[in-house]
Design a protein around this motif. Structure first.
Motif, PDB file in Angstrom:
ATOM      1  N   SER A 141    -102.234 -10.780 -25.761  1.00  0.00           N
ATOM      2  CA  SER A 141    -102.030 -11.561 -24.538  1.00  0.00           C
ATOM      3  C   SER A 141    -102.039 -10.713 -23.270  1.00  0.00           C
ATOM      4  N   ARG A 142    -101.941  -9.408 -23.396  1.00  0.00           N
ATOM      5  CA  ARG A 142    -101.995  -8.590 -22.176  1.00  0.00           C
ATOM      6  C   ARG A 142    -103.336  -8.752 -21.469  1.00  0.00           C
ATOM      7  N   TYR A 143    -104.375  -9.116 -22.221  1.00  0.00           N
ATOM      8  CA  TYR A 143    -105.685  -9.267 -21.596  1.00  0.00           C
ATOM      9  C   TYR A 143    -105.727 -10.447 -20.633  1.00  0.00           C
ATOM     10  N   THR A 144    -104.928 -11.474 -20.861  1.00  0.00           N
ATOM     11  CA  THR A 144    -104.856 -12.574 -19.910  1.00  0.00           C
ATOM     12  C   THR A 144    -103.740 -12.361 -18.891  1.00  0.00           C
ATOM     13  N   LEU A 145    -102.622 -11.815 -19.323  1.00  0.00           N
ATOM     14  CA  LEU A 145    -101.526 -11.560 -18.379  1.00  0.00           C
ATOM     15  C   LEU A 145    -101.969 -10.613 -17.267  1.00  0.00           C
ATOM     16  N   ASP A 146    -102.765  -9.605 -17.599  1.00  0.00           N
ATOM     17  CA  ASP A 146    -103.227  -8.639 -16.599  1.00  0.00           C
ATOM     18  C   ASP A 146    -104.155  -9.265 -15.559  1.00  0.00           C
ATOM     19  N   LEU A 147    -104.746 -10.423 -15.889  1.00  0.00           N
ATOM     20  CA  LEU A 147    -105.691 -11.068 -14.973  1.00  0.00           C
ATOM     21  C   LEU A 147    -105.006 -11.950 -13.933  1.00  0.00           C
ATOM     22  N   VAL A 148    -103.742 -12.306 -14.174  1.00  0.00           N
ATOM     23  CA  VAL A 148    -103.074 -13.309 -13.345  1.00  0.00           C
ATOM     24  C   VAL A 148    -103.033 -12.943 -11.862  1.00  0.00           C
ATOM     25  N   PRO A 149    -102.661 -11.701 -11.477  1.00  0.00           N
ATOM     26  CA  PRO A 149    -102.635 -11.399 -10.039  1.00  0.00           C
ATOM     27  C   PRO A 149    -103.986 -11.627  -9.355  1.00  0.00           C
ATOM     28  N   ALA A 150    -105.077 -11.211 -10.007  1.00  0.00           N
ATOM     29  CA  ALA A 150    -106.401 -11.415  -9.409  1.00  0.00           C
ATOM     30  C   ALA A 150    -106.777 -12.888  -9.393  1.00  0.00           C
ATOM     31  N   LEU A 151    -106.416 -13.630 -10.425  1.00  0.00           N
ATOM     32  CA  LEU A 151    -106.710 -15.062 -10.446  1.00  0.00           C
ATOM     33  C   LEU A 151    -105.988 -15.784  -9.312  1.00  0.00           C
ATOM     34  N   LYS A 152    -104.790 -15.343  -8.979  1.00  0.00           N
ATOM     35  CA  LYS A 152    -104.043 -15.965  -7.883  1.00  0.00           C
ATOM     36  C   LYS A 152    -104.709 -15.722  -6.533  1.00  0.00           C
ATOM     37  N   ARG A 153    -105.569 -14.709  -6.453  1.00  0.00           N
ATOM     38  CA  ARG A 153    -106.306 -14.430  -5.216  1.00  0.00           C
ATOM     39  C   ARG A 153    -107.704 -15.033  -5.233  1.00  0.00           C
ATOM     40  N   SER A 154    -108.113 -15.593  -6.341  1.00  0.00           N
ATOM     41  CA  SER A 154    -109.481 -16.063  -6.513  1.00  0.00           C
ATOM     42  C   SER A 154    -109.726 -17.386  -5.798  1.00  0.00           C
ATOM     43  N   ALA A 155    -110.856 -17.449  -5.097  1.00  0.00           N
ATOM     44  CA  ALA A 155    -111.244 -18.690  -4.430  1.00  0.00           C
ATOM     45  C   ALA A 155    -112.286 -19.470  -5.230  1.00  0.00           C
ATOM     46  N   THR A 156    -112.634 -18.990  -6.415  1.00  0.00           N
ATOM     47  CA  THR A 156    -113.621 -19.669  -7.254  1.00  0.00           C
ATOM     48  C   THR A 156    -113.045 -20.986  -7.786  1.00  0.00           C
TER      49      THR A 156
ATOM     50  N   SER B 260    -100.677 -25.027 -11.413  1.00  0.00           N
ATOM     51  CA  SER B 260     -99.733 -24.956 -10.300  1.00  0.00           C
ATOM     52  C   SER B 260     -99.757 -23.598  -9.603  1.00  0.00           C
ATOM     53  N   GLU B 261    -100.159 -22.542 -10.333  1.00  0.00           N
ATOM     54  CA  GLU B 261    -100.087 -21.188  -9.784  1.00  0.00           C
ATOM     55  C   GLU B 261    -101.418 -20.635  -9.295  1.00  0.00           C
ATOM     56  N   ILE B 262    -102.522 -21.102  -9.865  1.00  0.00           N
ATOM     57  CA  ILE B 262    -103.832 -20.516  -9.571  1.00  0.00           C
ATOM     58  C   ILE B 262    -104.575 -21.429  -8.602  1.00  0.00           C
ATOM     59  N   PRO B 263    -105.012 -20.915  -7.473  1.00  0.00           N
ATOM     60  CA  PRO B 263    -105.638 -21.759  -6.448  1.00  0.00           C
ATOM     61  C   PRO B 263    -106.950 -22.374  -6.924  1.00  0.00           C
ATOM     62  N   ARG B 264    -107.279 -23.499  -6.309  1.00  0.00           N
ATOM     63  CA  ARG B 264    -108.522 -24.222  -6.545  1.00  0.00           C
ATOM     64  C   ARG B 264    -108.691 -24.588  -8.014  1.00  0.00           C
ATOM     65  N   THR B 265    -107.592 -25.019  -8.642  1.00  0.00           N
ATOM     66  CA  THR B 265    -107.610 -25.401 -10.052  1.00  0.00           C
ATOM     67  C   THR B 265    -107.263 -26.870 -10.206  1.00  0.00           C
ATOM     68  N   THR B 266    -108.065 -27.584 -10.998  1.00  0.00           N
ATOM     69  CA  THR B 266    -107.817 -28.990 -11.328  1.00  0.00           C
ATOM     70  C   THR B 266    -107.596 -29.098 -12.828  1.00  0.00           C
TER      71      THR B 266
END
Length: 276
Positions: free
Chosen positions: A203-218, A241-247
């Motif tokens: 799970s570290r492979y997804t946990l490590d991505l969270v900060p960048a995902l929170k900055r992502s405008a994709t 709820s935490e990651i922008p531009r997510t439905t």
């Protein structure tokens, strides 16, 4: 090489790293490429929606990761990590001469690979969809984790896969469909590759991505079978709820492979998202 399946979907192949990389697609030259990634299953999870995606003008490519499904090669603990698989997917795209922004969808661990591609830029990801994907520390699921570092015989893997597939399909679990899903694991090479994928699950492979995902405008879309006992819908709610531009789109009465329970609804959600 290519082969037409009984559904009219094509199974075709290219060479990646000197090995056959197999994928399901629909014969058309539409410019809107949609790359579909699987996880602990294989490209079969995308079969129910491929025709509908193609009819909408998308060019779906559901690839089998190396050593899994119908692809050649064999995974090891080193090549089965999320970063290594993301690098391989980029080489697969290069082998098909795919360039420019690519829409990507991932299921299960394929969703971790898709998130990695977005964050680390091996591909230029225009839009990202995750279908009952691993998120945060939601994985590896207990039925996968119990095989990590253990000595198992082939029958153990086959029996465990049958149990997992049956649970994942929920109401769509017919004997024929279960047999379809299990077919690749009759090959000992595929069983060894699956064991490597289970052993490399972290799970570290997804946990490590969270900060960048929170900055992502994709733009991002989550499609979730609510009855998934492996990847709980609560993780999807947190991500939305935490990651922008997510439905988040919830699929009632569907399990871990909701494409089999509600193919029309899921295809429409993907079409609306990727053709927006």
């Amino acid at each position: 090489m290519s082969e037409t399946t009984e559904t009219g979907v094509l199974r075709t192949a290219v060479q990646v790293d000197g090995r056959t990389a197999s994928c399901l697609t629909v014969e058309q030259d539409g410019p809107a490429v949609l790359l579909l990634l699987h996880g602990t299953y294989w490209s079969r999870v995308w079969l129910p929606v491929l025709g509908r995606l193609a009819e909408a003008g998308l060019r779906p490519l559901a690839v089998d990761l190396p050593g899994l499904g119908r692809s050649g090669g064999e995974l090891t603990l080193e090549t089965a990590t999320v970063p290594a698989l993301a690098d391989w997917v980029a080489r697969f795209a290069s082998a098909l001469n795919l360039s420019g922004p690519i829409a990507v969808a991932g299921h299960d661990i394929g969703g971790a690979v898709a998130q990695h591609l977005l964050v680390h830029g091996q591909l230029e990801v225009s839009r990202l969809a995750l279908v009952n994907s691993v998120l945060y520390d939601s994985w590896p699921a207990p039925h996968v984790a119990r095989f990590r570092g253990s000595e198992v015989v082939a029958d153990d893997v086959l029996a465990a896969r049958r149990e997992a597939v049956t649970a994942a399909l929920t109401s769509a679990a017919t004997e024929q469909r279960i047999a379809d899903y299990l077919d690749p694991w009759t090959d000992s090479r595929v069983r060894r590759s699956w064991m490597a994928l289970a052993g490399a699950a972290d799970s570290r492979y997804t946990l490590d991505l969270v900060p960048a995902l929170k900055r992502s405008a994709t733009p991002k879309l989550l499609i979730w079978g609510e009855e998934d006992d492996f990847e709980k819908v609560e993780y999807a709610e947190r991500f939305a709820s935490e990651i922008p531009r997510t439905t988040l789109i919830r699929i009632p009465e569907a399990g871990h492979i909701p494409t089999e329970n509600a193919p029309g609804q899921i295809a429409r959600a993907l079409i609306d998202f990727f053709t927006a």
